[in-house]
Design a protein around this motif. Structure first.
Motif, PDB file in Angstrom:
ATOM      1  N   UNK A  82       0.842  -1.205   0.000  1.00 34.28           N
ATOM      2  CA  UNK A  82       0.000   0.000   0.000  1.00 34.28           C
ATOM      3  C   UNK A  82       0.873   1.250   0.000  1.00 34.28           C
ATOM      4  N   UNK A  83       1.998   1.184   0.732  1.00 33.65           N
ATOM      5  CA  UNK A  83       2.908   2.334   0.732  1.00 33.65           C
ATOM      6  C   UNK A  83       3.497   2.529  -0.656  1.00 33.65           C
ATOM      7  N   UNK A  84       3.872   1.410  -1.310  1.00 34.73           N
ATOM      8  CA  UNK A  84       4.394   1.522  -2.669  1.00 34.73           C
ATOM      9  C   UNK A  84       3.326   2.074  -3.614  1.00 34.73           C
ATOM     10  N   UNK A  85       2.076   1.674  -3.358  1.00 34.37           N
ATOM     11  CA  UNK A  85       0.985   2.128  -4.216  1.00 34.37           C
ATOM     12  C   UNK A  85       0.887   3.651  -4.198  1.00 34.37           C
ATOM     13  N   UNK A  86       1.105   4.231  -3.014  1.00 32.44           N
ATOM     14  CA  UNK A  86       1.046   5.689  -2.936  1.00 32.44           C
ATOM     15  C   UNK A  86       2.115   6.309  -3.820  1.00 32.44           C
ATOM     16  N   UNK A  87       3.307   5.700  -3.820  1.00 30.15           N
ATOM     17  CA  UNK A  87       4.363   6.224  -4.692  1.00 30.15           C
ATOM     18  C   UNK A  87       3.954   6.098  -6.149  1.00 30.15           C
ATOM     19  N   UNK A  88       3.349   4.953  -6.474  1.00 30.84           N
ATOM     20  CA  UNK A  88       2.909   4.757  -7.856  1.00 30.84           C
ATOM     21  C   UNK A  88       1.899   5.834  -8.237  1.00 30.84           C
ATOM     22  N   UNK A  89       0.993   6.184  -7.309  1.00 30.56           N
ATOM     23  CA  UNK A  89       0.006   7.228  -7.586  1.00 30.56           C
ATOM     24  C   UNK A  89       0.689   8.561  -7.813  1.00 30.56           C
ATOM     25  N   UNK A  90       1.681   8.859  -6.991  1.00 28.63           N
ATOM     26  CA  UNK A  90       2.357  10.148  -7.121  1.00 28.63           C
ATOM     27  C   UNK A  90       3.093  10.231  -8.445  1.00 28.63           C
ATOM     28  N   UNK A  91       3.790   9.147  -8.800  1.00 29.91           N
ATOM     29  CA  UNK A  91       4.627   9.205 -10.004  1.00 29.91           C
ATOM     30  C   UNK A  91       3.840   8.874 -11.258  1.00 29.91           C
ATOM     31  N   UNK A  92       2.742   8.150 -11.106  1.00 35.24           N
ATOM     32  CA  UNK A  92       1.941   7.791 -12.272  1.00 35.24           C
ATOM     33  C   UNK A  92       2.525   6.685 -13.103  1.00 35.24           C
ATOM     34  N   UNK A  93       3.389   5.840 -12.504  1.00 37.50           N
ATOM     35  CA  UNK A  93       3.953   4.745 -13.293  1.00 37.50           C
ATOM     36  C   UNK A  93       4.321   3.577 -12.390  1.00 37.50           C
ATOM     37  N   UNK A  94       4.304   2.374 -12.961  1.00 37.28           N
ATOM     38  CA  UNK A  94       4.719   1.191 -12.223  1.00 37.28           C
ATOM     39  C   UNK A  94       6.143   0.785 -12.582  1.00 37.28           C
ATOM     40  N   UNK A  95       6.754   1.519 -13.505  1.00 42.27           N
ATOM     41  CA  UNK A  95       8.114   1.169 -13.908  1.00 42.27           C
ATOM     42  C   UNK A  95       9.115   1.880 -12.998  1.00 42.27           C
ATOM     43  N   UNK A  96      10.079   1.133 -12.523  1.00 41.80           N
ATOM     44  CA  UNK A  96      11.036   1.736 -11.592  1.00 41.80           C
ATOM     45  C   UNK A  96      11.827   2.861 -12.260  1.00 41.80           C
ATOM     46  N   UNK A  97      12.155   2.655 -13.537  1.00 40.90           N
ATOM     47  CA  UNK A  97      12.926   3.698 -14.226  1.00 40.90           C
ATOM     48  C   UNK A  97      12.111   4.988 -14.305  1.00 40.90           C
ATOM     49  N   UNK A  98      10.818   4.845 -14.658  1.00 42.28           N
ATOM     50  CA  UNK A  98       9.954   6.024 -14.728  1.00 42.28           C
ATOM     51  C   UNK A  98       9.848   6.692 -13.368  1.00 42.28           C
TER      52      UNK A  98
END
Ligand code: SF4
Ligand code: SF4
Lengths: 386, 169
Positions: A181-197
């Motif tokens: 869930x914590x990672x999900x928040x980062x995904x929401x902020x960045x808008x991507x599931x790719x680590x490079x993005x």
């Protein structure tokens, strides 16, 4: 500086250029894959050897000691001696072991521990495979090690090992949820599931600023995920001898050890990528910045280990399900709300929201603890009347 | 506040880490190259590690290391008068003293020690002999590296004790 900044990219081009002289294109690809894998494995093994050294040194300093200092200058050859000792040690199979499971467990432990390195970006162009769902891939493959822990606990035919394995499963499952869930928040902020993005999205500011609460939750969960002290109850020496790896000696034990330290490096790398801005940093080459951040988090883990006593099983479960899980849900909800409102204020809303949530949570926990303490302090006859 | 205890703990350990480096700074290259550092003072903060063969602790004055025989700093003569008080005081019969009258009647030394042995292997390190000595001859030295290869070498004779006394002062 461009050559130094992109050292590995140049090496890659140079080697593949040389190879294409006498190999067909698919051969070049294959050879590059093998070279990358070998280089990564070498890097990981050496890193793990010296992580043990670093850990012992840091813990020693915390305890006012000097740490390993006999083997070579500054004890620098100590990991080599440890590895040699583990390799030449006899492998003892317990009489009541479930032999196939017993021998499979270390392999099942190490293989998934290595898989995340296929997608972890060490720098721009320094990622073997930039897949689009890397944020999911890493926790998915590392959670296979849970199975290995249970196999080791079962296969050893020893009640302490089995208890250790069961505890490991319970712990990993509970802490994966707030972690994701914590990672999900980062995904929401960045808008991507790719680590490079995600790293590229942190060019202006690291997500630590936008996600202070998320970072703390993720850090706690990562420490618990890799069974590190203070959450090392699957291998609690004082209760379970050594938990799931009690019956392993020699190479089997070395594999568990290797996997554990690779796991530590993996979660630290994930935290560095998701929250500390990955390879971004001034002056130094990107991969150096990345390693600095990873080692910073590793040192924090050693620091935690040197400071805190081990938690009890019930405390462990309470922390995950009653504190971290609600907090991470609130965190995701706040991030989603800010995202929906479309506020373009950089990290400010996230930072403020995170701090407010933390303060509220601390206040709630405090009043509850007060209430519990008051209830405990009340004489028994009053409690009966009430 | 919830969590302040945790932060306090982290602060304590961090301070310990910093302290070990702060105290160590002036010993920097020597200590880490494991070169001989003669003696080291004891400290309450910072590193506790003594890298033994290279570094040694200076023992405190009341440490019972081994016995020594003292000399008069002015005349250079030994203080012992072969009075056998230490021999009688010893609960273990570890000390044995023999003496004779000094044939030189003019000398200040009335009694000469002909034989004085102390068997460190059987000594209790109780110090009763030192308490009993009336002439301020017998005392404790602070040395502690007393391991020998043969049991006979544990018996210290007068010459050896006098020599140890010279080193001690
Ligand atoms: S220390 Fe005690 S046991 Fe040893 S010689 Fe003196 S009196 Fe005897
Ligand atoms: S050492 Fe002291 S007590 Fe022992 S014989 Fe000499 S003077 Fe007497």
């Amino acid at each position: 500086m461009p050559s130094l900044n992109n050292l590995f990219g140049f090496l890659q081009d140079w080697i593949s250029g040389k190879l294409s002289g006498f190999l067909p294109p698919w051969g070049v690809t294959l050879a590059m894959m093998v070279i990358t894998i070998v280089a990564l494995l070498l890097f990981l093994v050496v890193t793990v050897m010296y992580l043990t050294y670093l850990e012992r040194k840091v813990l020693a300093r915390i305890a006012d000691r000097l740490g390993p200092n006999r083997a070579g200058p500054l004890g620098i050859a100590q990991p080599v001696a440890d590895v040699l000792k583990l390799i030449v040690k006899e492998v003892i199979v317990p009489a009541r072991a479930d032999v196939p499971v017993y021998f499979l467990a270390p392999v099942v432990m190490v293989a998934p521990a290595l898989l995340p390195y296929a997608v972890l970006p060490f720098g721009p162009r320094m990622v073997p495979a930039d897949i689009s769902v890397a944020v999911l891939f890493v926790p998915a493959v590392t959670s296979i090690t849970t199975l290995a822990l249970l196999m080791a606990g079962w296969g050893s035919g020893n009640k302490f090992s089995l208890l250790g394995g069961l505890r490991a499963v319970a712990q990993k499952v509970s802490y994966s949820i707030p972690l994701l869930l914590a990672f999900l928040a980062v995904v929401l902020v960045s808008g991507s599931l790719s680590l490079v993005r995600i790293v590229e999205a942190q060019a202006s500011y690291p997500f630590l600023l936008a996600q202070p609460l998320g970072f703390i939750i993720a850090l706690i969960c990562c420490v618990a995920e890799v069974n590190r002290s203070p959450f090392d109850i699957p291998e609690a020496e004082s209760e379970l001898v050594a938990g799931y790896h009690t019956e392993y000696s020699g190479v089997g034990f070395a594999m568990f050890f290797l996997a554990e330290y690779i796991g530590m490096f993996t979660v630290s790398a994930m935290l560095a990528i998701l929250y500390l801005g990955g390879w971004h940093g001034p002056l130094l080459p990107p991969y150096i910045w990345f390693l600095i951040k990873v080692y910073l988090i590793l040192c924090v883990m050693f620091w935690l280990r040197g400071t805190f006593p081990r938690v009890r099983v019930d405390q462990l479960m309470n922390l995950s399900w009653k504190v971290l899980l609600p907090l991470s849900m609130v965190n995701v909800a706040v991030v989603a709300l800010v995202d929906k409102l479309g506020l373009r204020l950089g990290f400010l809303p996230g930072l403020v929201a995170g701090l407010v949530v933390m303060a509220v949570a601390a206040a709630v926990l405090r009043t509850r603890r007060r209430a519990r303490a008051a209830a405990a302090a009340r004489p028994a006859w009053q409690v009966r009347e009430a | 506040m919830v969590g302040t205890g945790l932060l306090k703990g982290l602060w304590v350990t961090l301070r310990h880490v910093v302290e070990t480096y702060r105290q160590d700074w002036h010993k920097f290259p020597r200590r880490y190259r494991r070169e001989p550092v003669a003696v080291q003072e004891q400290s309450l903060t910072g590193l506790f590690t003594v890298q033994y063969p290279e570094e040694r602790l200076r023992m405190f004055p009341r440490f019972h290391g081994h016995l020594i025989q003292k000399r008069d700093p002015e005349t250079g003569l030994y203080n012992c008068t072969a009075c056998k008080a230490c021999e009688r005081a010893c609960p273990h019969g570890v000390i044995s003293v023999e003496g004779e009258r000094n044939p030189d009647r003019e000398s200040k030394k009335k009694m000469l020690v002909t034989r004085f042995t102390w068997d460190a292997g059987r000594c209790l390190y109780c110090g009763l002999c030192v308490e009993a000595c009336p002439s301020d001859a017998l005392d404790w030295g602070q040395g502690y590296e007393l391991a020998v290869d043969r049991r006979e070498e544990l018996v210290f004779d007068f010459e050896r004790l006098l020599k140890l006394g010279e080193h001690a002062t």
